[in-house]
Write an enzyme that holds these catalytic residues in place. Structure first.
Site, PDB file in Angstrom:
ATOM      1  N   ALA A  44       0.835  -1.210   0.000  1.00  0.00           N
ATOM      2  CA  ALA A  44       0.000   0.000   0.000  1.00  0.00           C
ATOM      3  C   ALA A  44       0.867   1.256   0.000  1.00  0.00           C
ATOM      4  CB  ALA A  44      -0.926  -0.001   1.223  1.00  0.00           C
ATOM      5  N   ARG A  90       5.636 -12.686  -4.081  1.00  0.00           N
ATOM      6  CA  ARG A  90       5.275 -11.393  -3.488  1.00  0.00           C
ATOM      7  C   ARG A  90       6.452 -10.426  -3.539  1.00  0.00           C
ATOM      8  NH1 ARG A  90       5.712  -8.357   0.876  1.00  0.00           N
ATOM      9  NH2 ARG A  90       3.911  -7.165   1.613  1.00  0.00           N
ATOM     10  N   TYR A 111      -0.034 -22.778  -6.617  1.00  0.00           N
ATOM     11  CA  TYR A 111       0.121 -22.313  -7.997  1.00  0.00           C
ATOM     12  C   TYR A 111       1.581 -22.018  -8.294  1.00  0.00           C
ATOM     13  CZ  TYR A 111      -0.692 -17.769  -5.538  1.00  0.00           C
ATOM     14  OH  TYR A 111      -0.674 -16.703  -4.673  1.00  0.00           O
ATOM     15  N   ASP A 151      -4.116  -2.861   4.565  1.00  0.00           N
ATOM     16  CA  ASP A 151      -4.445  -3.731   5.700  1.00  0.00           C
ATOM     17  C   ASP A 151      -4.644  -2.945   6.994  1.00  0.00           C
ATOM     18  OD1 ASP A 151      -4.310  -5.950   4.119  1.00  0.00           O
ATOM     19  OD2 ASP A 151      -2.665  -6.934   5.187  1.00  0.00           O
ATOM     20  N   GLU A 205       9.671   3.388   7.246  1.00  0.00           N
ATOM     21  CA  GLU A 205       9.502   1.930   7.340  1.00  0.00           C
ATOM     22  C   GLU A 205      10.258   1.404   8.565  1.00  0.00           C
ATOM     23  OE1 GLU A 205       7.926  -0.783   5.899  1.00  0.00           O
ATOM     24  OE2 GLU A 205       9.105  -1.910   7.349  1.00  0.00           O
ATOM     25  N   GLN A 206       9.590   0.567   9.344  1.00  0.00           N
ATOM     26  CA  GLN A 206      10.211   0.080  10.579  1.00  0.00           C
ATOM     27  C   GLN A 206      11.365  -0.900  10.333  1.00  0.00           C
ATOM     28  OE1 GLN A 206       7.230  -2.000  12.865  1.00  0.00           O
ATOM     29  NE2 GLN A 206       7.032  -3.659  11.392  1.00  0.00           N
TER      30      GLN A 206
HETATM   31  C1  LIG Z   1      -1.414 -16.034   3.800  1.00  0.00           C
HETATM   32  C2  LIG Z   1      -1.683 -14.802   2.989  1.00  0.00           C
HETATM   33  C3  LIG Z   1      -1.863 -14.884   1.604  1.00  0.00           C
HETATM   34  C4  LIG Z   1      -2.143 -13.731   0.841  1.00  0.00           C
HETATM   35  N1  LIG Z   1      -2.359 -13.837  -0.507  1.00  0.00           N
HETATM   36  C5  LIG Z   1      -2.712 -12.727  -1.233  1.00  0.00           C
HETATM   37  C6  LIG Z   1      -2.976 -12.787  -2.656  1.00  0.00           C
HETATM   38  O1  LIG Z   1      -2.863 -13.839  -3.306  1.00  0.00           O
HETATM   39  N2  LIG Z   1      -3.358 -11.641  -3.299  1.00  0.00           N
HETATM   40  C7  LIG Z   1      -3.482 -10.442  -2.644  1.00  0.00           C
HETATM   41  O2  LIG Z   1      -3.845  -9.416  -3.271  1.00  0.00           O
HETATM   42  N3  LIG Z   1      -3.207 -10.354  -1.307  1.00  0.00           N
HETATM   43  C8  LIG Z   1      -2.837 -11.455  -0.590  1.00  0.00           C
HETATM   44  N4  LIG Z   1      -2.572 -11.352   0.744  1.00  0.00           N
HETATM   45  C9  LIG Z   1      -2.723 -10.062   1.426  1.00  0.00           C
HETATM   46  C10 LIG Z   1      -1.606  -9.088   1.193  1.00  0.00           C
HETATM   47  O3  LIG Z   1      -0.328  -9.663   1.436  1.00  0.00           O
HETATM   48  C11 LIG Z   1      -1.818  -7.890   2.106  1.00  0.00           C
HETATM   49  O4  LIG Z   1      -3.172  -7.523   2.093  1.00  0.00           O
HETATM   50  C12 LIG Z   1      -0.998  -6.719   1.644  1.00  0.00           C
HETATM   51  O5  LIG Z   1       0.372  -7.026   1.768  1.00  0.00           O
HETATM   52  C13 LIG Z   1      -1.315  -5.464   2.467  1.00  0.00           C
HETATM   53  O6  LIG Z   1      -0.444  -4.442   2.151  1.00  0.00           O
HETATM   54  P1  LIG Z   1      -0.143  -3.298   3.201  1.00  0.00           P
HETATM   55  O7  LIG Z   1       0.874  -2.432   2.548  1.00  0.00           O
HETATM   56  O8  LIG Z   1      -1.397  -2.709   3.697  1.00  0.00           O
HETATM   57  O9  LIG Z   1       0.515  -4.028   4.446  1.00  0.00           O
HETATM   58  P2  LIG Z   1       1.974  -4.733   4.509  1.00  0.00           P
HETATM   59  O10 LIG Z   1       2.348  -5.302   3.196  1.00  0.00           O
HETATM   60  O11 LIG Z   1       1.902  -5.616   5.712  1.00  0.00           O
HETATM   61  O12 LIG Z   1       2.956  -3.527   4.799  1.00  0.00           O
HETATM   62  C14 LIG Z   1       2.964  -2.796   5.997  1.00  0.00           C
HETATM   63  C15 LIG Z   1       4.361  -2.189   6.151  1.00  0.00           C
HETATM   64  O13 LIG Z   1       4.343  -1.300   7.260  1.00  0.00           O
HETATM   65  C16 LIG Z   1       5.495  -1.506   8.059  1.00  0.00           C
HETATM   66  N5  LIG Z   1       5.155  -1.074   9.414  1.00  0.00           N
HETATM   67  C17 LIG Z   1       4.302  -1.657  10.288  1.00  0.00           C
HETATM   68  N6  LIG Z   1       4.236  -0.945  11.428  1.00  0.00           N
HETATM   69  C18 LIG Z   1       5.060   0.120  11.283  1.00  0.00           C
HETATM   70  C19 LIG Z   1       5.411   1.218  12.127  1.00  0.00           C
HETATM   71  N7  LIG Z   1       4.896   1.374  13.363  1.00  0.00           N
HETATM   72  N8  LIG Z   1       6.297   2.144  11.662  1.00  0.00           N
HETATM   73  C20 LIG Z   1       6.836   2.029  10.401  1.00  0.00           C
HETATM   74  N9  LIG Z   1       6.543   0.976   9.564  1.00  0.00           N
HETATM   75  C21 LIG Z   1       5.648   0.048  10.000  1.00  0.00           C
HETATM   76  C22 LIG Z   1       5.749  -2.993   7.929  1.00  0.00           C
HETATM   77  O14 LIG Z   1       7.072  -3.336   8.255  1.00  0.00           O
HETATM   78  C23 LIG Z   1       5.430  -3.222   6.453  1.00  0.00           C
HETATM   79  O15 LIG Z   1       6.552  -3.013   5.621  1.00  0.00           O
HETATM   80  C24 LIG Z   1      -2.260 -12.475   1.502  1.00  0.00           C
HETATM   81  C25 LIG Z   1      -2.025 -12.388   2.891  1.00  0.00           C
HETATM   82  C26 LIG Z   1      -1.750 -13.533   3.632  1.00  0.00           C
HETATM   83  C27 LIG Z   1      -1.509 -13.421   5.138  1.00  0.00           C
END
Ligand SMILES: Cc1cc2nc3c(=O)[nH]c(=O)nc-3n(C[C@H](O)[C@H](O)[C@H](O)COP(=O)(O)OP(=O)(O)OC[C@H]3O[C@@H](n4cnc5c(N)ncnc54)[C@H](O)[C@@H]3O)c2cc1C
Length: 371
Positions: A12, A105, A209, A288, A31-32
Protein backbone atom coordinates in the site's frame (compact mmCIF):
# COMPACT_ATOMS: atom_id res chain seq x y z
CA UNK A 1 3.96 21.77 -1.27
CA UNK A 2 2.50 19.84 1.70
CA UNK A 3 4.79 17.42 3.54
CA UNK A 4 3.16 13.99 3.39
CA UNK A 5 4.46 11.12 5.50
CA UNK A 6 3.56 7.55 4.56
CA UNK A 7 4.03 5.03 7.36
CA UNK A 8 5.02 1.62 5.97
CA UNK A 9 6.81 0.65 2.76
CA UNK A 10 4.61 -2.37 2.00
CA UNK A 11 2.36 -2.83 -1.01
CA UNK A 12 0.00 0.00 0.00
CA UNK A 13 2.70 2.50 1.01
CA UNK A 14 4.83 2.06 -2.11
CA UNK A 15 1.82 2.25 -4.40
CA UNK A 16 0.56 5.38 -2.64
CA UNK A 17 3.92 7.13 -3.00
CA UNK A 18 3.81 6.39 -6.74
CA UNK A 19 0.19 7.49 -7.28
CA UNK A 20 0.78 10.69 -5.31
CA UNK A 21 3.79 11.50 -7.43
CA UNK A 22 1.61 11.08 -10.53
CA UNK A 23 -0.53 13.99 -9.31
CA UNK A 24 2.46 16.11 -8.34
CA UNK A 25 2.61 15.39 -4.59
CA UNK A 26 5.78 14.21 -2.89
CA UNK A 27 5.74 11.86 0.06
CA UNK A 28 8.38 10.47 2.39
CA UNK A 29 8.00 6.84 3.50
CA UNK A 30 8.98 5.69 7.01
CA UNK A 31 9.50 1.93 7.34
CA UNK A 32 10.21 0.08 10.58
CA UNK A 33 12.33 -2.66 8.97
CA UNK A 34 16.06 -2.16 8.47
CA UNK A 35 15.85 -3.68 4.99
CA UNK A 36 13.36 -5.63 2.89
CA UNK A 37 13.28 -9.41 3.37
CA UNK A 38 12.38 -11.90 0.62
CA UNK A 39 9.92 -14.14 2.45
CA UNK A 40 8.57 -17.07 0.43
CA UNK A 41 5.05 -16.13 -0.44
CA UNK A 42 3.08 -16.04 -3.64
CA UNK A 43 0.49 -13.48 -4.56
CA UNK A 44 -2.23 -13.32 -7.18
CA UNK A 45 -2.85 -10.17 -9.13
CA UNK A 46 -6.40 -10.49 -10.42
CA UNK A 47 -7.54 -8.24 -13.34
CA UNK A 48 -8.56 -5.38 -11.02
CA UNK A 49 -5.03 -5.33 -9.57
CA UNK A 50 -3.36 -5.73 -12.96
CA UNK A 51 -5.19 -2.60 -14.21
CA UNK A 52 -3.48 -0.65 -11.45
CA UNK A 53 -0.08 -2.03 -12.39
CA UNK A 54 -0.80 -1.09 -15.99
CA UNK A 55 -1.45 2.51 -14.95
CA UNK A 56 1.85 2.52 -13.09
CA UNK A 57 3.73 1.23 -16.13
CA UNK A 58 4.41 -2.16 -14.53
CA UNK A 59 2.12 -4.51 -16.45
CA UNK A 60 4.76 -5.81 -18.90
CA UNK A 61 7.28 -6.38 -16.10
CA UNK A 62 4.78 -8.32 -13.97
CA UNK A 63 3.61 -10.41 -16.94
CA UNK A 64 7.19 -11.29 -17.83
CA UNK A 65 8.13 -12.52 -14.35
CA UNK A 66 4.81 -13.99 -13.25
CA UNK A 67 2.67 -16.91 -14.34
CA UNK A 68 -0.73 -16.76 -16.09
CA UNK A 69 -2.54 -20.06 -15.45
CA UNK A 70 -4.96 -21.28 -18.12
CA UNK A 71 -7.47 -22.46 -15.55
CA UNK A 72 -7.95 -22.75 -11.82
CA UNK A 73 -9.00 -26.13 -10.48
CA UNK A 74 -11.16 -26.43 -7.38
CA UNK A 75 -11.21 -29.95 -6.00
CA UNK A 76 -12.74 -31.96 -3.18
CA UNK A 77 -10.06 -32.64 -0.60
CA UNK A 78 -10.40 -36.45 -0.60
CA UNK A 79 -11.78 -37.62 -3.94
CA UNK A 80 -10.16 -34.94 -6.10
CA UNK A 81 -13.50 -34.37 -7.83
CA UNK A 82 -13.64 -30.95 -9.53
CA UNK A 83 -16.15 -28.64 -7.85
CA UNK A 84 -15.46 -25.72 -10.20
CA UNK A 85 -13.07 -25.07 -13.08
CA UNK A 86 -12.27 -21.37 -13.23
CA UNK A 87 -11.44 -20.08 -16.76
CA UNK A 88 -8.28 -17.97 -16.67
CA UNK A 89 -5.55 -17.22 -19.26
CA UNK A 90 -6.81 -15.52 -22.41
CA UNK A 91 -10.45 -15.96 -21.35
CA UNK A 92 -10.19 -13.91 -18.18
CA UNK A 93 -8.09 -11.27 -19.95
CA UNK A 94 -10.65 -10.94 -22.72
CA UNK A 95 -13.54 -10.68 -20.32
CA UNK A 96 -12.05 -8.19 -17.85
CA UNK A 97 -9.53 -6.31 -19.96
CA UNK A 98 -6.47 -7.37 -17.98
CA UNK A 99 -4.67 -10.64 -17.26
CA UNK A 100 -4.57 -12.63 -14.02
CA UNK A 101 -0.99 -13.16 -12.89
CA UNK A 102 0.53 -15.14 -10.02
CA UNK A 103 3.99 -14.23 -8.81
CA UNK A 104 6.40 -14.10 -5.91
CA UNK A 105 5.28 -11.39 -3.49
CA UNK A 106 8.83 -10.07 -3.35
CA UNK A 107 8.77 -9.52 -7.12
CA UNK A 108 5.64 -7.40 -6.83
CA UNK A 109 7.24 -5.45 -4.00
CA UNK A 110 10.45 -4.91 -6.02
CA UNK A 111 8.44 -3.70 -9.00
CA UNK A 112 6.62 -1.14 -6.85
CA UNK A 113 9.91 -0.14 -5.28
CA UNK A 114 11.46 0.43 -8.71
CA UNK A 115 9.01 3.21 -9.59
CA UNK A 116 9.83 5.21 -6.46
CA UNK A 117 13.00 7.25 -5.95
CA UNK A 118 15.10 5.36 -3.36
CA UNK A 119 15.78 8.46 -1.29
CA UNK A 120 12.14 8.84 -0.20
CA UNK A 121 12.30 5.64 1.89
CA UNK A 122 13.65 5.92 5.43
CA UNK A 123 14.41 2.55 7.01
CA UNK A 124 14.59 1.63 10.67
CA UNK A 125 11.89 4.20 11.41
CA UNK A 126 9.23 2.60 13.55
CA UNK A 127 6.45 5.07 14.20
CA UNK A 128 5.51 5.18 17.89
CA UNK A 129 3.51 8.38 18.22
CA UNK A 130 1.85 11.30 16.46
CA UNK A 131 1.37 14.59 18.25
CA UNK A 132 -1.71 16.19 16.75
CA UNK A 133 -1.62 19.48 18.66
CA UNK A 134 -0.72 22.59 16.74
CA UNK A 135 -0.74 23.28 13.04
CA UNK A 136 1.55 20.40 12.08
CA UNK A 137 1.61 16.72 12.89
CA UNK A 138 4.71 15.69 14.82
CA UNK A 139 5.77 12.09 14.31
CA UNK A 140 7.96 10.24 16.78
CA UNK A 141 9.93 7.10 15.93
CA UNK A 142 11.32 4.29 18.03
CA UNK A 143 14.87 5.62 17.70
CA UNK A 144 13.78 8.92 19.25
CA UNK A 145 13.80 10.74 15.90
CA UNK A 146 11.02 13.21 15.12
CA UNK A 147 9.69 14.69 11.88
CA UNK A 148 6.96 17.17 11.04
CA UNK A 149 4.31 16.49 8.46
CA UNK A 150 1.15 18.15 7.14
CA UNK A 151 -0.58 14.84 6.48
CA UNK A 152 0.00 11.20 7.39
CA UNK A 153 -1.00 8.11 5.42
CA UNK A 154 -1.01 5.04 7.66
CA UNK A 155 -0.01 2.14 5.42
CA UNK A 156 1.43 0.16 8.29
CA UNK A 157 -0.42 -3.10 7.83
CA UNK A 158 -2.65 -5.30 9.90
CA UNK A 159 -1.05 -4.36 13.26
CA UNK A 160 -1.26 -0.65 12.44
CA UNK A 161 0.15 1.80 14.96
CA UNK A 162 -1.54 4.68 13.13
CA UNK A 163 -4.92 2.97 13.65
CA UNK A 164 -4.14 2.65 17.38
CA UNK A 165 -3.19 6.31 17.58
CA UNK A 166 -6.32 7.42 15.75
CA UNK A 167 -9.00 5.27 17.29
CA UNK A 168 -7.33 3.20 20.01
CA UNK A 169 -8.39 0.03 18.24
CA UNK A 170 -7.75 -3.38 19.75
CA UNK A 171 -5.46 -5.93 18.10
CA UNK A 172 -7.02 -7.79 15.15
CA UNK A 173 -8.89 -10.98 15.98
CA UNK A 174 -7.09 -14.31 15.63
CA UNK A 175 -9.39 -16.61 13.65
CA UNK A 176 -7.96 -19.79 15.19
CA UNK A 177 -6.63 -20.68 11.75
CA UNK A 178 -2.98 -20.61 10.73
CA UNK A 179 -1.55 -20.48 7.23
CA UNK A 180 1.57 -22.42 6.26
CA UNK A 181 3.23 -20.88 3.20
CA UNK A 182 6.26 -21.79 1.11
CA UNK A 183 7.76 -21.40 -2.33
CA UNK A 184 10.04 -24.13 -3.62
CA UNK A 185 11.34 -25.60 -6.87
CA UNK A 186 8.61 -27.59 -8.67
CA UNK A 187 11.09 -30.31 -9.68
CA UNK A 188 11.08 -31.43 -6.02
CA UNK A 189 7.51 -32.63 -6.56
CA UNK A 190 8.67 -35.52 -8.77
CA UNK A 191 5.18 -35.49 -10.30
CA UNK A 192 2.94 -33.29 -12.41
CA UNK A 193 0.19 -31.44 -10.59
CA UNK A 194 -2.39 -28.82 -11.60
CA UNK A 195 -0.75 -25.46 -12.33
CA UNK A 196 -3.30 -23.80 -10.09
CA UNK A 197 -5.51 -25.66 -7.66
CA UNK A 198 -7.46 -25.28 -4.44
CA UNK A 199 -8.16 -28.42 -2.43
CA UNK A 200 -11.32 -27.85 -0.39
CA UNK A 201 -11.45 -29.67 2.95
CA UNK A 202 -14.17 -29.30 5.58
CA UNK A 203 -12.19 -26.91 7.82
CA UNK A 204 -8.80 -26.72 6.07
CA UNK A 205 -7.56 -26.27 2.56
CA UNK A 206 -4.52 -26.10 0.31
CA UNK A 207 -4.02 -23.62 -2.53
CA UNK A 208 -1.05 -24.01 -4.85
CA UNK A 209 0.12 -22.31 -8.00
CA UNK A 210 3.24 -21.68 -10.05
CA UNK A 211 4.77 -18.23 -9.72
CA UNK A 212 7.06 -17.88 -12.72
CA UNK A 213 6.55 -18.22 -16.50
CA UNK A 214 8.64 -21.38 -16.76
CA UNK A 215 6.76 -23.00 -13.88
CA UNK A 216 9.98 -23.70 -12.02
CA UNK A 217 8.69 -22.44 -8.73
CA UNK A 218 5.64 -23.61 -6.82
CA UNK A 219 3.86 -21.71 -4.06
CA UNK A 220 1.38 -23.15 -1.63
CA UNK A 221 -0.67 -21.91 1.27
CA UNK A 222 -2.27 -24.49 3.55
CA UNK A 223 -4.64 -23.20 6.20
CA UNK A 224 -5.79 -25.29 9.11
CA UNK A 225 -7.22 -24.79 12.61
CA UNK A 226 -4.62 -24.32 15.34
CA UNK A 227 -6.49 -22.33 17.96
CA UNK A 228 -3.64 -22.60 20.49
CA UNK A 229 -1.05 -21.05 18.19
CA UNK A 230 0.87 -18.36 20.06
CA UNK A 231 0.53 -15.23 18.00
CA UNK A 232 3.60 -13.40 19.22
CA UNK A 233 5.60 -15.09 16.47
CA UNK A 234 3.07 -14.42 13.77
CA UNK A 235 5.31 -15.34 10.84
CA UNK A 236 7.32 -18.12 12.46
CA UNK A 237 9.09 -21.08 10.94
CA UNK A 238 6.56 -23.93 10.66
CA UNK A 239 6.94 -27.57 11.65
CA UNK A 240 6.64 -29.73 8.50
CA UNK A 241 5.55 -32.84 10.42
CA UNK A 242 2.77 -30.92 12.12
CA UNK A 243 1.68 -29.52 8.76
CA UNK A 244 1.69 -32.89 7.00
CA UNK A 245 -0.20 -34.61 9.79
CA UNK A 246 -2.95 -31.96 9.60
CA UNK A 247 -3.59 -33.04 6.00
CA UNK A 248 -3.13 -36.82 6.23
CA UNK A 249 -6.56 -37.68 4.84
CA UNK A 250 -6.16 -35.46 1.78
CA UNK A 251 -5.93 -36.78 -1.77
CA UNK A 252 -2.47 -38.00 -2.80
CA UNK A 253 -2.05 -35.15 -5.32
CA UNK A 254 -2.64 -32.65 -2.54
CA UNK A 255 -0.30 -34.34 -0.07
CA UNK A 256 2.48 -34.42 -2.66
CA UNK A 257 2.66 -30.64 -2.39
CA UNK A 258 3.32 -30.78 1.34
CA UNK A 259 5.53 -33.89 1.23
CA UNK A 260 7.96 -32.27 -1.23
CA UNK A 261 8.26 -29.01 0.68
CA UNK A 262 11.75 -28.46 2.19
CA UNK A 263 10.79 -25.73 4.67
CA UNK A 264 7.76 -23.70 5.55
CA UNK A 265 6.70 -20.58 7.41
CA UNK A 266 3.57 -20.12 9.42
CA UNK A 267 1.22 -17.14 9.89
CA UNK A 268 -1.64 -16.58 12.28
CA UNK A 269 -4.65 -15.58 10.19
CA UNK A 270 -6.13 -12.47 11.74
CA UNK A 271 -8.93 -10.15 10.68
CA UNK A 272 -11.16 -7.28 11.76
CA UNK A 273 -14.74 -6.29 11.18
CA UNK A 274 -15.09 -3.35 8.78
CA UNK A 275 -14.12 -0.19 10.70
CA UNK A 276 -16.45 2.78 11.17
CA UNK A 277 -13.76 5.35 10.32
CA UNK A 278 -10.50 5.36 8.39
CA UNK A 279 -9.46 8.98 8.80
CA UNK A 280 -9.47 11.98 11.06
CA UNK A 281 -8.46 15.45 9.93
CA UNK A 282 -5.11 15.03 8.22
CA UNK A 283 -4.47 11.37 9.00
CA UNK A 284 -5.81 8.53 6.87
CA UNK A 285 -5.40 4.76 6.76
CA UNK A 286 -5.02 2.59 3.66
CA UNK A 287 -4.52 -1.12 2.96
CA UNK A 288 -4.44 -3.73 5.70
CA UNK A 289 -4.27 -0.95 8.29
CA UNK A 290 -7.97 -0.20 7.71
CA UNK A 291 -9.40 -3.31 6.05
CA UNK A 292 -7.35 -6.43 6.83
CA UNK A 293 -8.94 -9.40 5.12
CA UNK A 294 -8.44 -13.13 5.11
CA UNK A 295 -6.56 -14.39 2.04
CA UNK A 296 -9.48 -16.44 0.69
CA UNK A 297 -10.38 -14.04 -2.14
CA UNK A 298 -6.76 -13.08 -2.92
CA UNK A 299 -7.58 -9.38 -2.71
CA UNK A 300 -5.56 -7.93 0.19
CA UNK A 301 -2.79 -6.49 -1.95
CA UNK A 302 -5.13 -5.63 -4.81
CA UNK A 303 -7.41 -3.68 -2.45
CA UNK A 304 -4.43 -1.88 -0.94
CA UNK A 305 -3.31 -0.80 -4.39
CA UNK A 306 -6.84 0.30 -5.30
CA UNK A 307 -6.86 2.47 -2.17
CA UNK A 308 -3.66 4.18 -3.30
CA UNK A 309 -5.12 5.05 -6.69
CA UNK A 310 -8.46 6.31 -5.36
CA UNK A 311 -6.75 8.27 -2.57
CA UNK A 312 -4.60 10.11 -5.11
CA UNK A 313 -7.66 10.83 -7.24
CA UNK A 314 -9.43 12.31 -4.21
CA UNK A 315 -6.38 14.41 -3.34
CA UNK A 316 -5.85 15.74 -6.85
CA UNK A 317 -6.17 19.51 -6.73
CA UNK A 318 -6.75 19.59 -2.94
CA UNK A 319 -4.83 22.19 -0.96
CA UNK A 320 -3.62 21.70 2.57
CA UNK A 321 -6.94 22.83 4.00
CA UNK A 322 -8.71 20.32 1.78
CA UNK A 323 -6.96 17.20 3.07
CA UNK A 324 -9.64 16.29 5.63
CA UNK A 325 -12.40 16.49 3.02
CA UNK A 326 -10.36 14.50 0.51
CA UNK A 327 -9.71 11.78 3.09
CA UNK A 328 -13.40 11.55 3.94
CA UNK A 329 -14.25 11.36 0.24
CA UNK A 330 -11.71 8.57 -0.14
CA UNK A 331 -13.42 6.62 2.67
CA UNK A 332 -16.83 7.10 1.09
CA UNK A 333 -15.57 5.78 -2.22
CA UNK A 334 -13.80 2.72 -0.91
CA UNK A 335 -15.52 1.36 2.17
CA UNK A 336 -18.46 -0.43 0.57
CA UNK A 337 -16.21 -2.42 -1.75
CA UNK A 338 -13.54 -3.35 0.78
CA UNK A 339 -16.17 -4.30 3.40
CA UNK A 340 -17.81 -6.60 0.86
CA UNK A 341 -14.48 -8.29 0.22
CA UNK A 342 -13.62 -8.53 3.95
CA UNK A 343 -16.94 -10.17 4.74
CA UNK A 344 -16.85 -12.36 1.64
CA UNK A 345 -13.33 -13.60 2.31
CA UNK A 346 -14.34 -14.51 5.87
CA UNK A 347 -16.78 -17.11 4.52
CA UNK A 348 -14.07 -18.92 2.56
CA UNK A 349 -16.34 -20.14 -0.23
CA UNK A 350 -14.92 -18.05 -3.12
CA UNK A 351 -14.42 -20.28 -6.21
CA UNK A 352 -15.68 -23.44 -4.57
CA UNK A 353 -18.49 -23.15 -7.09
CA UNK A 354 -18.86 -20.61 -9.92
CA UNK A 355 -18.70 -17.14 -8.30
CA UNK A 356 -19.89 -13.75 -9.55
CA UNK A 357 -16.49 -12.28 -10.36
CA UNK A 358 -17.70 -9.29 -12.42
CA UNK A 359 -18.10 -6.80 -9.52
CA UNK A 360 -14.61 -7.63 -8.30
CA UNK A 361 -12.56 -7.89 -11.48
CA UNK A 362 -14.29 -5.25 -13.65
CA UNK A 363 -13.40 -2.49 -11.20
CA UNK A 364 -10.82 -0.05 -12.52
CA UNK A 365 -9.60 2.24 -9.74
CA UNK A 366 -8.22 4.75 -12.28
CA UNK A 367 -11.57 5.38 -13.93
CA UNK A 368 -14.35 4.25 -11.59
CA UNK A 369 -16.68 7.25 -11.10
CA UNK A 370 -16.14 8.83 -7.68
CA UNK A 371 -19.04 9.91 -5.48
C1 LIG B 1 -1.41 -16.03 3.80
C2 LIG B 1 -1.68 -14.80 2.99
C3 LIG B 1 -1.86 -14.88 1.60
C4 LIG B 1 -2.14 -13.73 0.84
N1 LIG B 1 -2.36 -13.84 -0.51
C5 LIG B 1 -2.71 -12.73 -1.23
C6 LIG B 1 -2.98 -12.79 -2.66
O1 LIG B 1 -2.86 -13.84 -3.31
N2 LIG B 1 -3.36 -11.64 -3.30
C7 LIG B 1 -3.48 -10.44 -2.64
O2 LIG B 1 -3.85 -9.42 -3.27
N3 LIG B 1 -3.21 -10.35 -1.31
C8 LIG B 1 -2.84 -11.46 -0.59
N4 LIG B 1 -2.57 -11.35 0.74
C9 LIG B 1 -2.72 -10.06 1.43
C10 LIG B 1 -1.61 -9.09 1.19
O3 LIG B 1 -0.33 -9.66 1.44
C11 LIG B 1 -1.82 -7.89 2.11
O4 LIG B 1 -3.17 -7.52 2.09
C12 LIG B 1 -1.00 -6.72 1.64
O5 LIG B 1 0.37 -7.03 1.77
C13 LIG B 1 -1.31 -5.46 2.47
O6 LIG B 1 -0.44 -4.44 2.15
P1 LIG B 1 -0.14 -3.30 3.20
O7 LIG B 1 0.87 -2.43 2.55
O8 LIG B 1 -1.40 -2.71 3.70
O9 LIG B 1 0.52 -4.03 4.45
P2 LIG B 1 1.97 -4.73 4.51
O10 LIG B 1 2.35 -5.30 3.20
O11 LIG B 1 1.90 -5.62 5.71
O12 LIG B 1 2.96 -3.53 4.80
C14 LIG B 1 2.96 -2.80 6.00
C15 LIG B 1 4.36 -2.19 6.15
O13 LIG B 1 4.34 -1.30 7.26
C16 LIG B 1 5.49 -1.51 8.06
N5 LIG B 1 5.16 -1.07 9.41
C17 LIG B 1 4.30 -1.66 10.29
N6 LIG B 1 4.24 -0.95 11.43
C18 LIG B 1 5.06 0.12 11.28
C19 LIG B 1 5.41 1.22 12.13
N7 LIG B 1 4.90 1.37 13.36
N8 LIG B 1 6.30 2.14 11.66
C20 LIG B 1 6.84 2.03 10.40
N9 LIG B 1 6.54 0.98 9.56
C21 LIG B 1 5.65 0.05 10.00
C22 LIG B 1 5.75 -2.99 7.93
O14 LIG B 1 7.07 -3.34 8.26
C23 LIG B 1 5.43 -3.22 6.45
O15 LIG B 1 6.55 -3.01 5.62
C24 LIG B 1 -2.26 -12.48 1.50
C25 LIG B 1 -2.02 -12.39 2.89
C26 LIG B 1 -1.75 -13.53 3.63
C27 LIG B 1 -1.51 -13.42 5.14
Amino acid sequence: MPAIAIIGAGIAGLTAAATLRKIGLKAAIYEQAQAFARIGAGIQMNPNAMKILRGLGLEARICSIGFAPERGYNREWDTGEITYLHPMGAQIEQRFGAPDISLHRAELHSALLSINPPDIIHFDKKLVGIDRNGSHLRLTFGDGGKVQADAVIGADGVHSTVLDILFGAAEPRFTGQVAYRAIYRSELLGATIDDRVKWWGPDRHIVSYKVDPRRHELYFIASTPEPDFKIESWSARGDLDQLRSAFTGFHRDARIILDACPEVRKWALVERDPLARWSEDRIVLIGDACHPMLPYMAQGAGSSMEDAVVLARCLEGADLEGFGDAFRRFERNRKERTSRIQLGARQNVWMRSAPDTAWLYEYDAWTVPLV
